[in-house]
Scaffold this motif. Structure first.
Motif, mmCIF file in Angstrom:
data_model
loop_
_atom_site.group_PDB
_atom_site.id
_atom_site.type_symbol
_atom_site.label_atom_id
_atom_site.label_comp_id
_atom_site.label_asym_id
_atom_site.label_seq_id
_atom_site.Cartn_x
_atom_site.Cartn_y
_atom_site.Cartn_z
ATOM 1 N N VAL A 1 0.843 -1.177 0.035
ATOM 2 C CA VAL A 1 0.021 -0.061 -0.089
ATOM 3 C C VAL A 1 0.948 1.212 0.014
ATOM 4 N N LEU A 2 1.970 1.210 0.874
ATOM 5 C CA LEU A 2 2.698 2.570 0.953
ATOM 6 C C LEU A 2 3.567 2.706 -0.710
ATOM 7 N N GLU A 3 3.889 1.785 -1.342
ATOM 8 C CA GLU A 3 4.712 1.783 -2.497
ATOM 9 C C GLU A 3 3.568 2.294 -3.273
ATOM 10 N N THR A 4 2.353 1.968 -3.407
ATOM 11 C CA THR A 4 1.418 2.449 -4.431
ATOM 12 C C THR A 4 1.042 3.655 -4.041
ATOM 13 N N LEU A 5 1.040 4.063 -2.869
ATOM 14 C CA LEU A 5 0.770 5.693 -2.495
ATOM 15 C C LEU A 5 1.749 6.530 -3.053
ATOM 16 N N GLY B 1 7.741 14.813 -3.510
ATOM 17 C CA GLY B 1 7.992 15.787 -2.300
ATOM 18 C C GLY B 1 6.981 15.198 -1.262
ATOM 19 N N GLU B 2 5.930 14.901 -1.457
ATOM 20 C CA GLU B 2 4.834 14.396 -0.467
ATOM 21 C C GLU B 2 5.181 12.952 -0.035
ATOM 22 N N ALA B 3 5.725 12.220 -0.925
ATOM 23 C CA ALA B 3 5.994 10.763 -0.393
ATOM 24 C C ALA B 3 7.097 10.704 0.426
ATOM 25 N N ASP B 4 8.101 11.826 0.195
ATOM 26 C CA ASP B 4 9.408 12.042 0.975
ATOM 27 C C ASP B 4 9.126 12.481 2.433
ATOM 28 N N ASP B 5 8.116 13.589 2.426
ATOM 29 C CA ASP B 5 7.729 13.886 3.669
ATOM 30 C C ASP B 5 6.951 12.741 4.557
ATOM 31 N N LEU B 6 6.193 12.035 4.029
ATOM 32 C CA LEU B 6 5.616 10.811 4.489
ATOM 33 C C LEU B 6 6.813 10.061 5.049
ATOM 34 N N ALA B 7 7.722 9.667 4.044
ATOM 35 C CA ALA B 7 8.766 8.634 4.476
ATOM 36 C C ALA B 7 9.528 8.998 5.650
ATOM 37 N N SER B 8 9.745 10.234 5.688
ATOM 38 C CA SER B 8 10.411 10.784 6.754
ATOM 39 C C SER B 8 9.834 10.557 8.228
ATOM 40 N N LEU B 9 8.490 10.362 8.291
ATOM 41 C CA LEU B 9 7.862 10.265 9.577
ATOM 42 C C LEU B 9 7.345 8.937 9.916
ATOM 43 N N VAL B 10 7.572 7.852 8.868
ATOM 44 C CA VAL B 10 7.260 6.662 9.398
ATOM 45 C C VAL B 10 8.518 5.626 9.877
ATOM 46 N N PRO B 11 8.156 4.642 10.568
ATOM 47 C CA PRO B 11 9.421 4.023 11.028
ATOM 48 C C PRO B 11 10.271 3.502 9.935
ATOM 49 N N GLU B 12 11.608 3.669 10.414
ATOM 50 C CA GLU B 12 12.493 3.266 9.104
ATOM 51 C C GLU B 12 12.495 2.170 8.382
ATOM 52 N N LEU C 1 9.920 1.066 6.943
ATOM 53 C CA LEU C 1 8.981 1.321 5.740
ATOM 54 C C LEU C 1 9.232 2.487 5.061
ATOM 55 N N ARG C 2 10.066 3.116 5.469
ATOM 56 C CA ARG C 2 10.711 4.529 4.527
ATOM 57 C C ARG C 2 11.035 4.022 3.041
ATOM 58 N N PRO C 3 11.440 3.008 2.792
ATOM 59 C CA PRO C 3 11.912 2.600 1.388
ATOM 60 C C PRO C 3 10.771 2.424 0.715
ATOM 61 N N SER C 4 9.516 2.136 1.326
ATOM 62 C CA SER C 4 8.361 1.723 0.520
ATOM 63 C C SER C 4 7.715 3.066 0.020
ATOM 64 N N PHE D 1 -0.905 13.909 6.915
ATOM 65 C CA PHE D 1 -1.662 12.780 6.251
ATOM 66 C C PHE D 1 -2.777 13.603 5.355
ATOM 67 N N ARG D 2 -3.464 14.619 5.861
ATOM 68 C CA ARG D 2 -4.243 15.321 4.996
ATOM 69 C C ARG D 2 -3.528 16.018 3.934
ATOM 70 N N ASP D 3 -2.224 16.360 3.926
ATOM 71 C CA ASP D 3 -1.571 16.822 2.683
ATOM 72 C C ASP D 3 -1.511 15.805 1.579
ATOM 73 N N ALA D 4 -1.144 14.529 2.083
ATOM 74 C CA ALA D 4 -0.861 13.393 0.967
ATOM 75 C C ALA D 4 -2.609 13.029 0.503
ATOM 76 N N LEU D 5 -3.476 13.077 1.516
ATOM 77 C CA LEU D 5 -4.730 12.859 1.109
ATOM 78 C C LEU D 5 -5.342 13.765 0.209
#
Length: 126
Positions: free
Chosen positions: A28-32, A39-50, A52-55, A107-111
């Motif tokens: 799901v994270l890779e598809t997202l 830029g938004e994907a990178d923002d989310l990646a910086s906030l999830v547990p390590e 999961l970041r590559p996804s 999350f709302r920024d991504a949504l």
């Protein structure tokens, strides 16, 4: 939130095993990441547990692809190896857990980059 907490929440919300929760979380994270801006994907990646970041990190900068919820579920299902237990509820469980992990504003920024139907499926159980 730790990686173990993330996976445990997905497992609980989706009613599946820990192993299944790991598979769907990554899919799901890779598809997202494919669906939203880099830029938004990178923002989310910086906030999830390590783990999961590559996804969420895209190796090649491409424009975000445009597809709706049904195609999102199909793409994530294929990424997960097309298991029979992969459902819309599984996608919802990962997205709700992502919201918990990154906070409401991020999350709302991504949504905001996704079709309205994504917000609707999250509102049903929020």
């Amino acid at each position: 939130m730790t990686y173990e907490e993330f996976i445990a929440k997905v497992s609980e919300r989706a009613g599946m095993s820990r192993e299944q929760a790991e598979v769907i979380s990554r899919a799901v994270l890779e598809t997202l990441a494919e669906r939203i801006s880099g830029g938004e994907a990178d923002d989310l990646a910086s906030l999830v547990p390590e783990p999961l970041r590559p996804s969420l990190q895209r190796s090649v900068r491409k424009p975000a692809l445009s597809f709706g919820l049904s195609a999102f579920v199909d793409r994530a299902r294929v990424r997960a190896g097309d298991p029979g237990w992969f459902t819309l509820d599984a996608v919802r469980a990962v997205l709700m857990t992502l919201r918990d992990a990154v906070g409401d504003k991020e999350f709302r920024d991504a949504l905001a980059q996704l079709p309205q139907e994504f917000e609707e499926i999250l509102r049903v159980t929020a």
